[in-house]
Design a protein around this motif. Sequence first.
Motif, short mmCIF file in Angstrom:
data_model
loop_
_atom_site.label_atom_id
_atom_site.label_comp_id
_atom_site.label_asym_id
_atom_site.label_seq_id
_atom_site.Cartn_x
_atom_site.Cartn_y
_atom_site.Cartn_z
N SER A 68 41.39 49.41 95.78
CA SER A 68 40.87 48.49 96.10
C SER A 68 40.24 47.74 94.83
O SER A 68 38.93 47.77 94.92
CB SER A 68 39.87 48.53 97.07
OG SER A 68 40.40 49.13 98.17
N ALA A 74 40.72 45.68 99.16
CA ALA A 74 40.14 46.58 99.85
C ALA A 74 40.38 46.37 101.44
O ALA A 74 40.52 47.32 102.25
CB ALA A 74 38.72 46.57 100.08
N THR A 135 32.58 44.80 101.54
CA THR A 135 33.75 44.80 100.84
C THR A 135 33.90 44.23 99.29
O THR A 135 34.34 44.82 98.43
CB THR A 135 34.95 44.17 101.44
OG1 THR A 135 34.66 42.72 101.27
CG2 THR A 135 35.49 44.73 102.83
N LEU A 304 32.16 50.03 98.75
CA LEU A 304 33.41 50.50 99.28
C LEU A 304 33.55 52.13 99.75
O LEU A 304 34.34 52.41 100.56
CB LEU A 304 34.82 50.43 97.99
CG LEU A 304 34.77 48.86 97.92
CD1 LEU A 304 36.45 48.84 96.92
CD2 LEU A 304 35.44 48.16 99.04
N TYR A 308 34.90 52.71 103.39
CA TYR A 308 35.99 53.83 103.68
C TYR A 308 35.41 54.95 104.75
O TYR A 308 36.12 55.08 105.63
CB TYR A 308 36.56 54.47 102.23
CG TYR A 308 37.60 55.33 102.91
CD1 TYR A 308 38.98 55.08 103.10
CD2 TYR A 308 37.30 56.71 102.66
CE1 TYR A 308 39.85 55.63 103.35
CE2 TYR A 308 38.55 57.32 102.93
CZ TYR A 308 39.73 57.03 103.24
OH TYR A 308 40.63 57.89 103.60
#
Length: 539
Positions: A68, A74, A135, A304, A308
């Motif tokens: 990403s 991402a 993101t 991120l 995630y």
Amino acid sequence: MAAISRAQLLHHPSTFFSRLPYSHSPFSINTRRRKFSFSSLSCTSASASSASTNLPIVGDLLNYLNESWTQFHATAEAKRQVIAAGFHLLSENDEWDLKPGGRYFFTRNMSCLVAFAVGENYIVGNGFHVIAAHTDSPCLKLKPKSASLKSNYLMLNVQTYGGGLWHTWFDRDLSVAGRVIVRASDGSFVHKLVKIKRPLLRVPTLAIHLDRTVNTDGFKPNLETHLVPLLATKPEEAPAESKEQGTSSSKGAHHPVLMQILSDELGCDVDDIVNIELNICDTQPSCLGGANNEFIFSGRLDNLASSYCALRALVDSCGSPGDLSSEHAIRMVALFDNEEVGSDSYQGAGAPTMFQAMRRIVGSLANSYAGESAFDRVIRQSFLGMYQLEAFNCIIELFAMLLFRILLMLLLLINMNFQISGCVCILVACFTYLQLPSVVSMNPYATSGVTSFLFKEVAKLHNLPTQEFVVRNDMGCGSTIGPILASGVGIRTVDCGIAQLSMHSVREVCGKEDIEIAYKHFKAFYQTFSSIDRKLVVD
């Protein structure tokens, strides 16, 4: 070597290259997972990190981070993972036919993703349990006309995005990645992702003998004239006109050599590239670090890592048969773009994306239009966890606090180069540490006593640690998308995050165990919040 004034060097850093007696010059979407393998780098790669830790989520996060490079990548990788987990892709332009027990998602602008799973016991009027993150990360982006020629060197004009620590971008091995719009053979236009993995660019600093006071006066680059990456050494021929007069093309705005690199990577003709939206990216892979591999060294940890963990927790909380059988609510993840520049965009948290989706979900599950009253009742029973990596790098400058700082050095995690602690607060209860995650922000933004209690109660039932943070009264504090979403329609919200060092640097740091505990906390939130919320008596 001819004399060069210090003013010339500072304001025109590229001019000295040609005058030195020696050369200083450097130089449809594929969402399939790709591992990084740089044999010349000593950092542990994602795959090696996964094998060296007992925390599988950490290795998976490193793979995600290495995929990403941009908000587009991402989102594409998140899309790949939810599809693999059985979530169904929705279009915002179509009618939605949703069912209890179903799992769905949609994307916006290829940089924003909303995924949700409907409890099998859901009835209209029950709430949403949401974790929101973003993101995007501070970075450099190519200007619409990036081609620049200075002292016979090809350079790229870039713009700063977000509040980055821009001095950390100097002397790094950089490249480009992002989204490209390509003209197809049938005349249509398609979006494609591109990532040039090899080092392509460099933003050089001056040698110490050309700027002898930098260590005493500080490094103070001009972001317009100094932050200009080098691309190549020789000027090119003037770009030819586009083959099709009257059609858009990016050839004239960017160096032909850059356009050729992009076309080779995409497998298309240069003339078929009609527009590009590219970030400058650090090529060094995300990895484990520290004497005991207890840290994660990576770019884009903000945000991120939270994105995630939230997505993985949602997938894992409803991945097995029966996981949604006792759920009365709707579990949701919302990953937005443009948080670093205020969120006021089509794909940002300032847009009504999430709330429009909620209304559509309620209406579809009711098999009819959901009136204002029904939607209002849904929002009152909903809960939002805005998870943001938090930086607690507060510089102590007051002489009166010298003794207190010495005590802190014995108690807290200290960045000795800048005398920066994990967090500097007068009350011991407000200290924050790496490797003890889930920091609840008690600043007067989105968090209340009720929402912080609910958040911490989830952790308590699963023996997960939390800590609280309040910013010093004499220091400023950044905000998050939490207040934006909380004030959108009045949803209960808690602002929380993971302690981090070097936040907004090109390379950030967080604790490895923090990721594992954050993931467990997210998953516990989805699995147990309904039962906890029902016990809360409200007058």
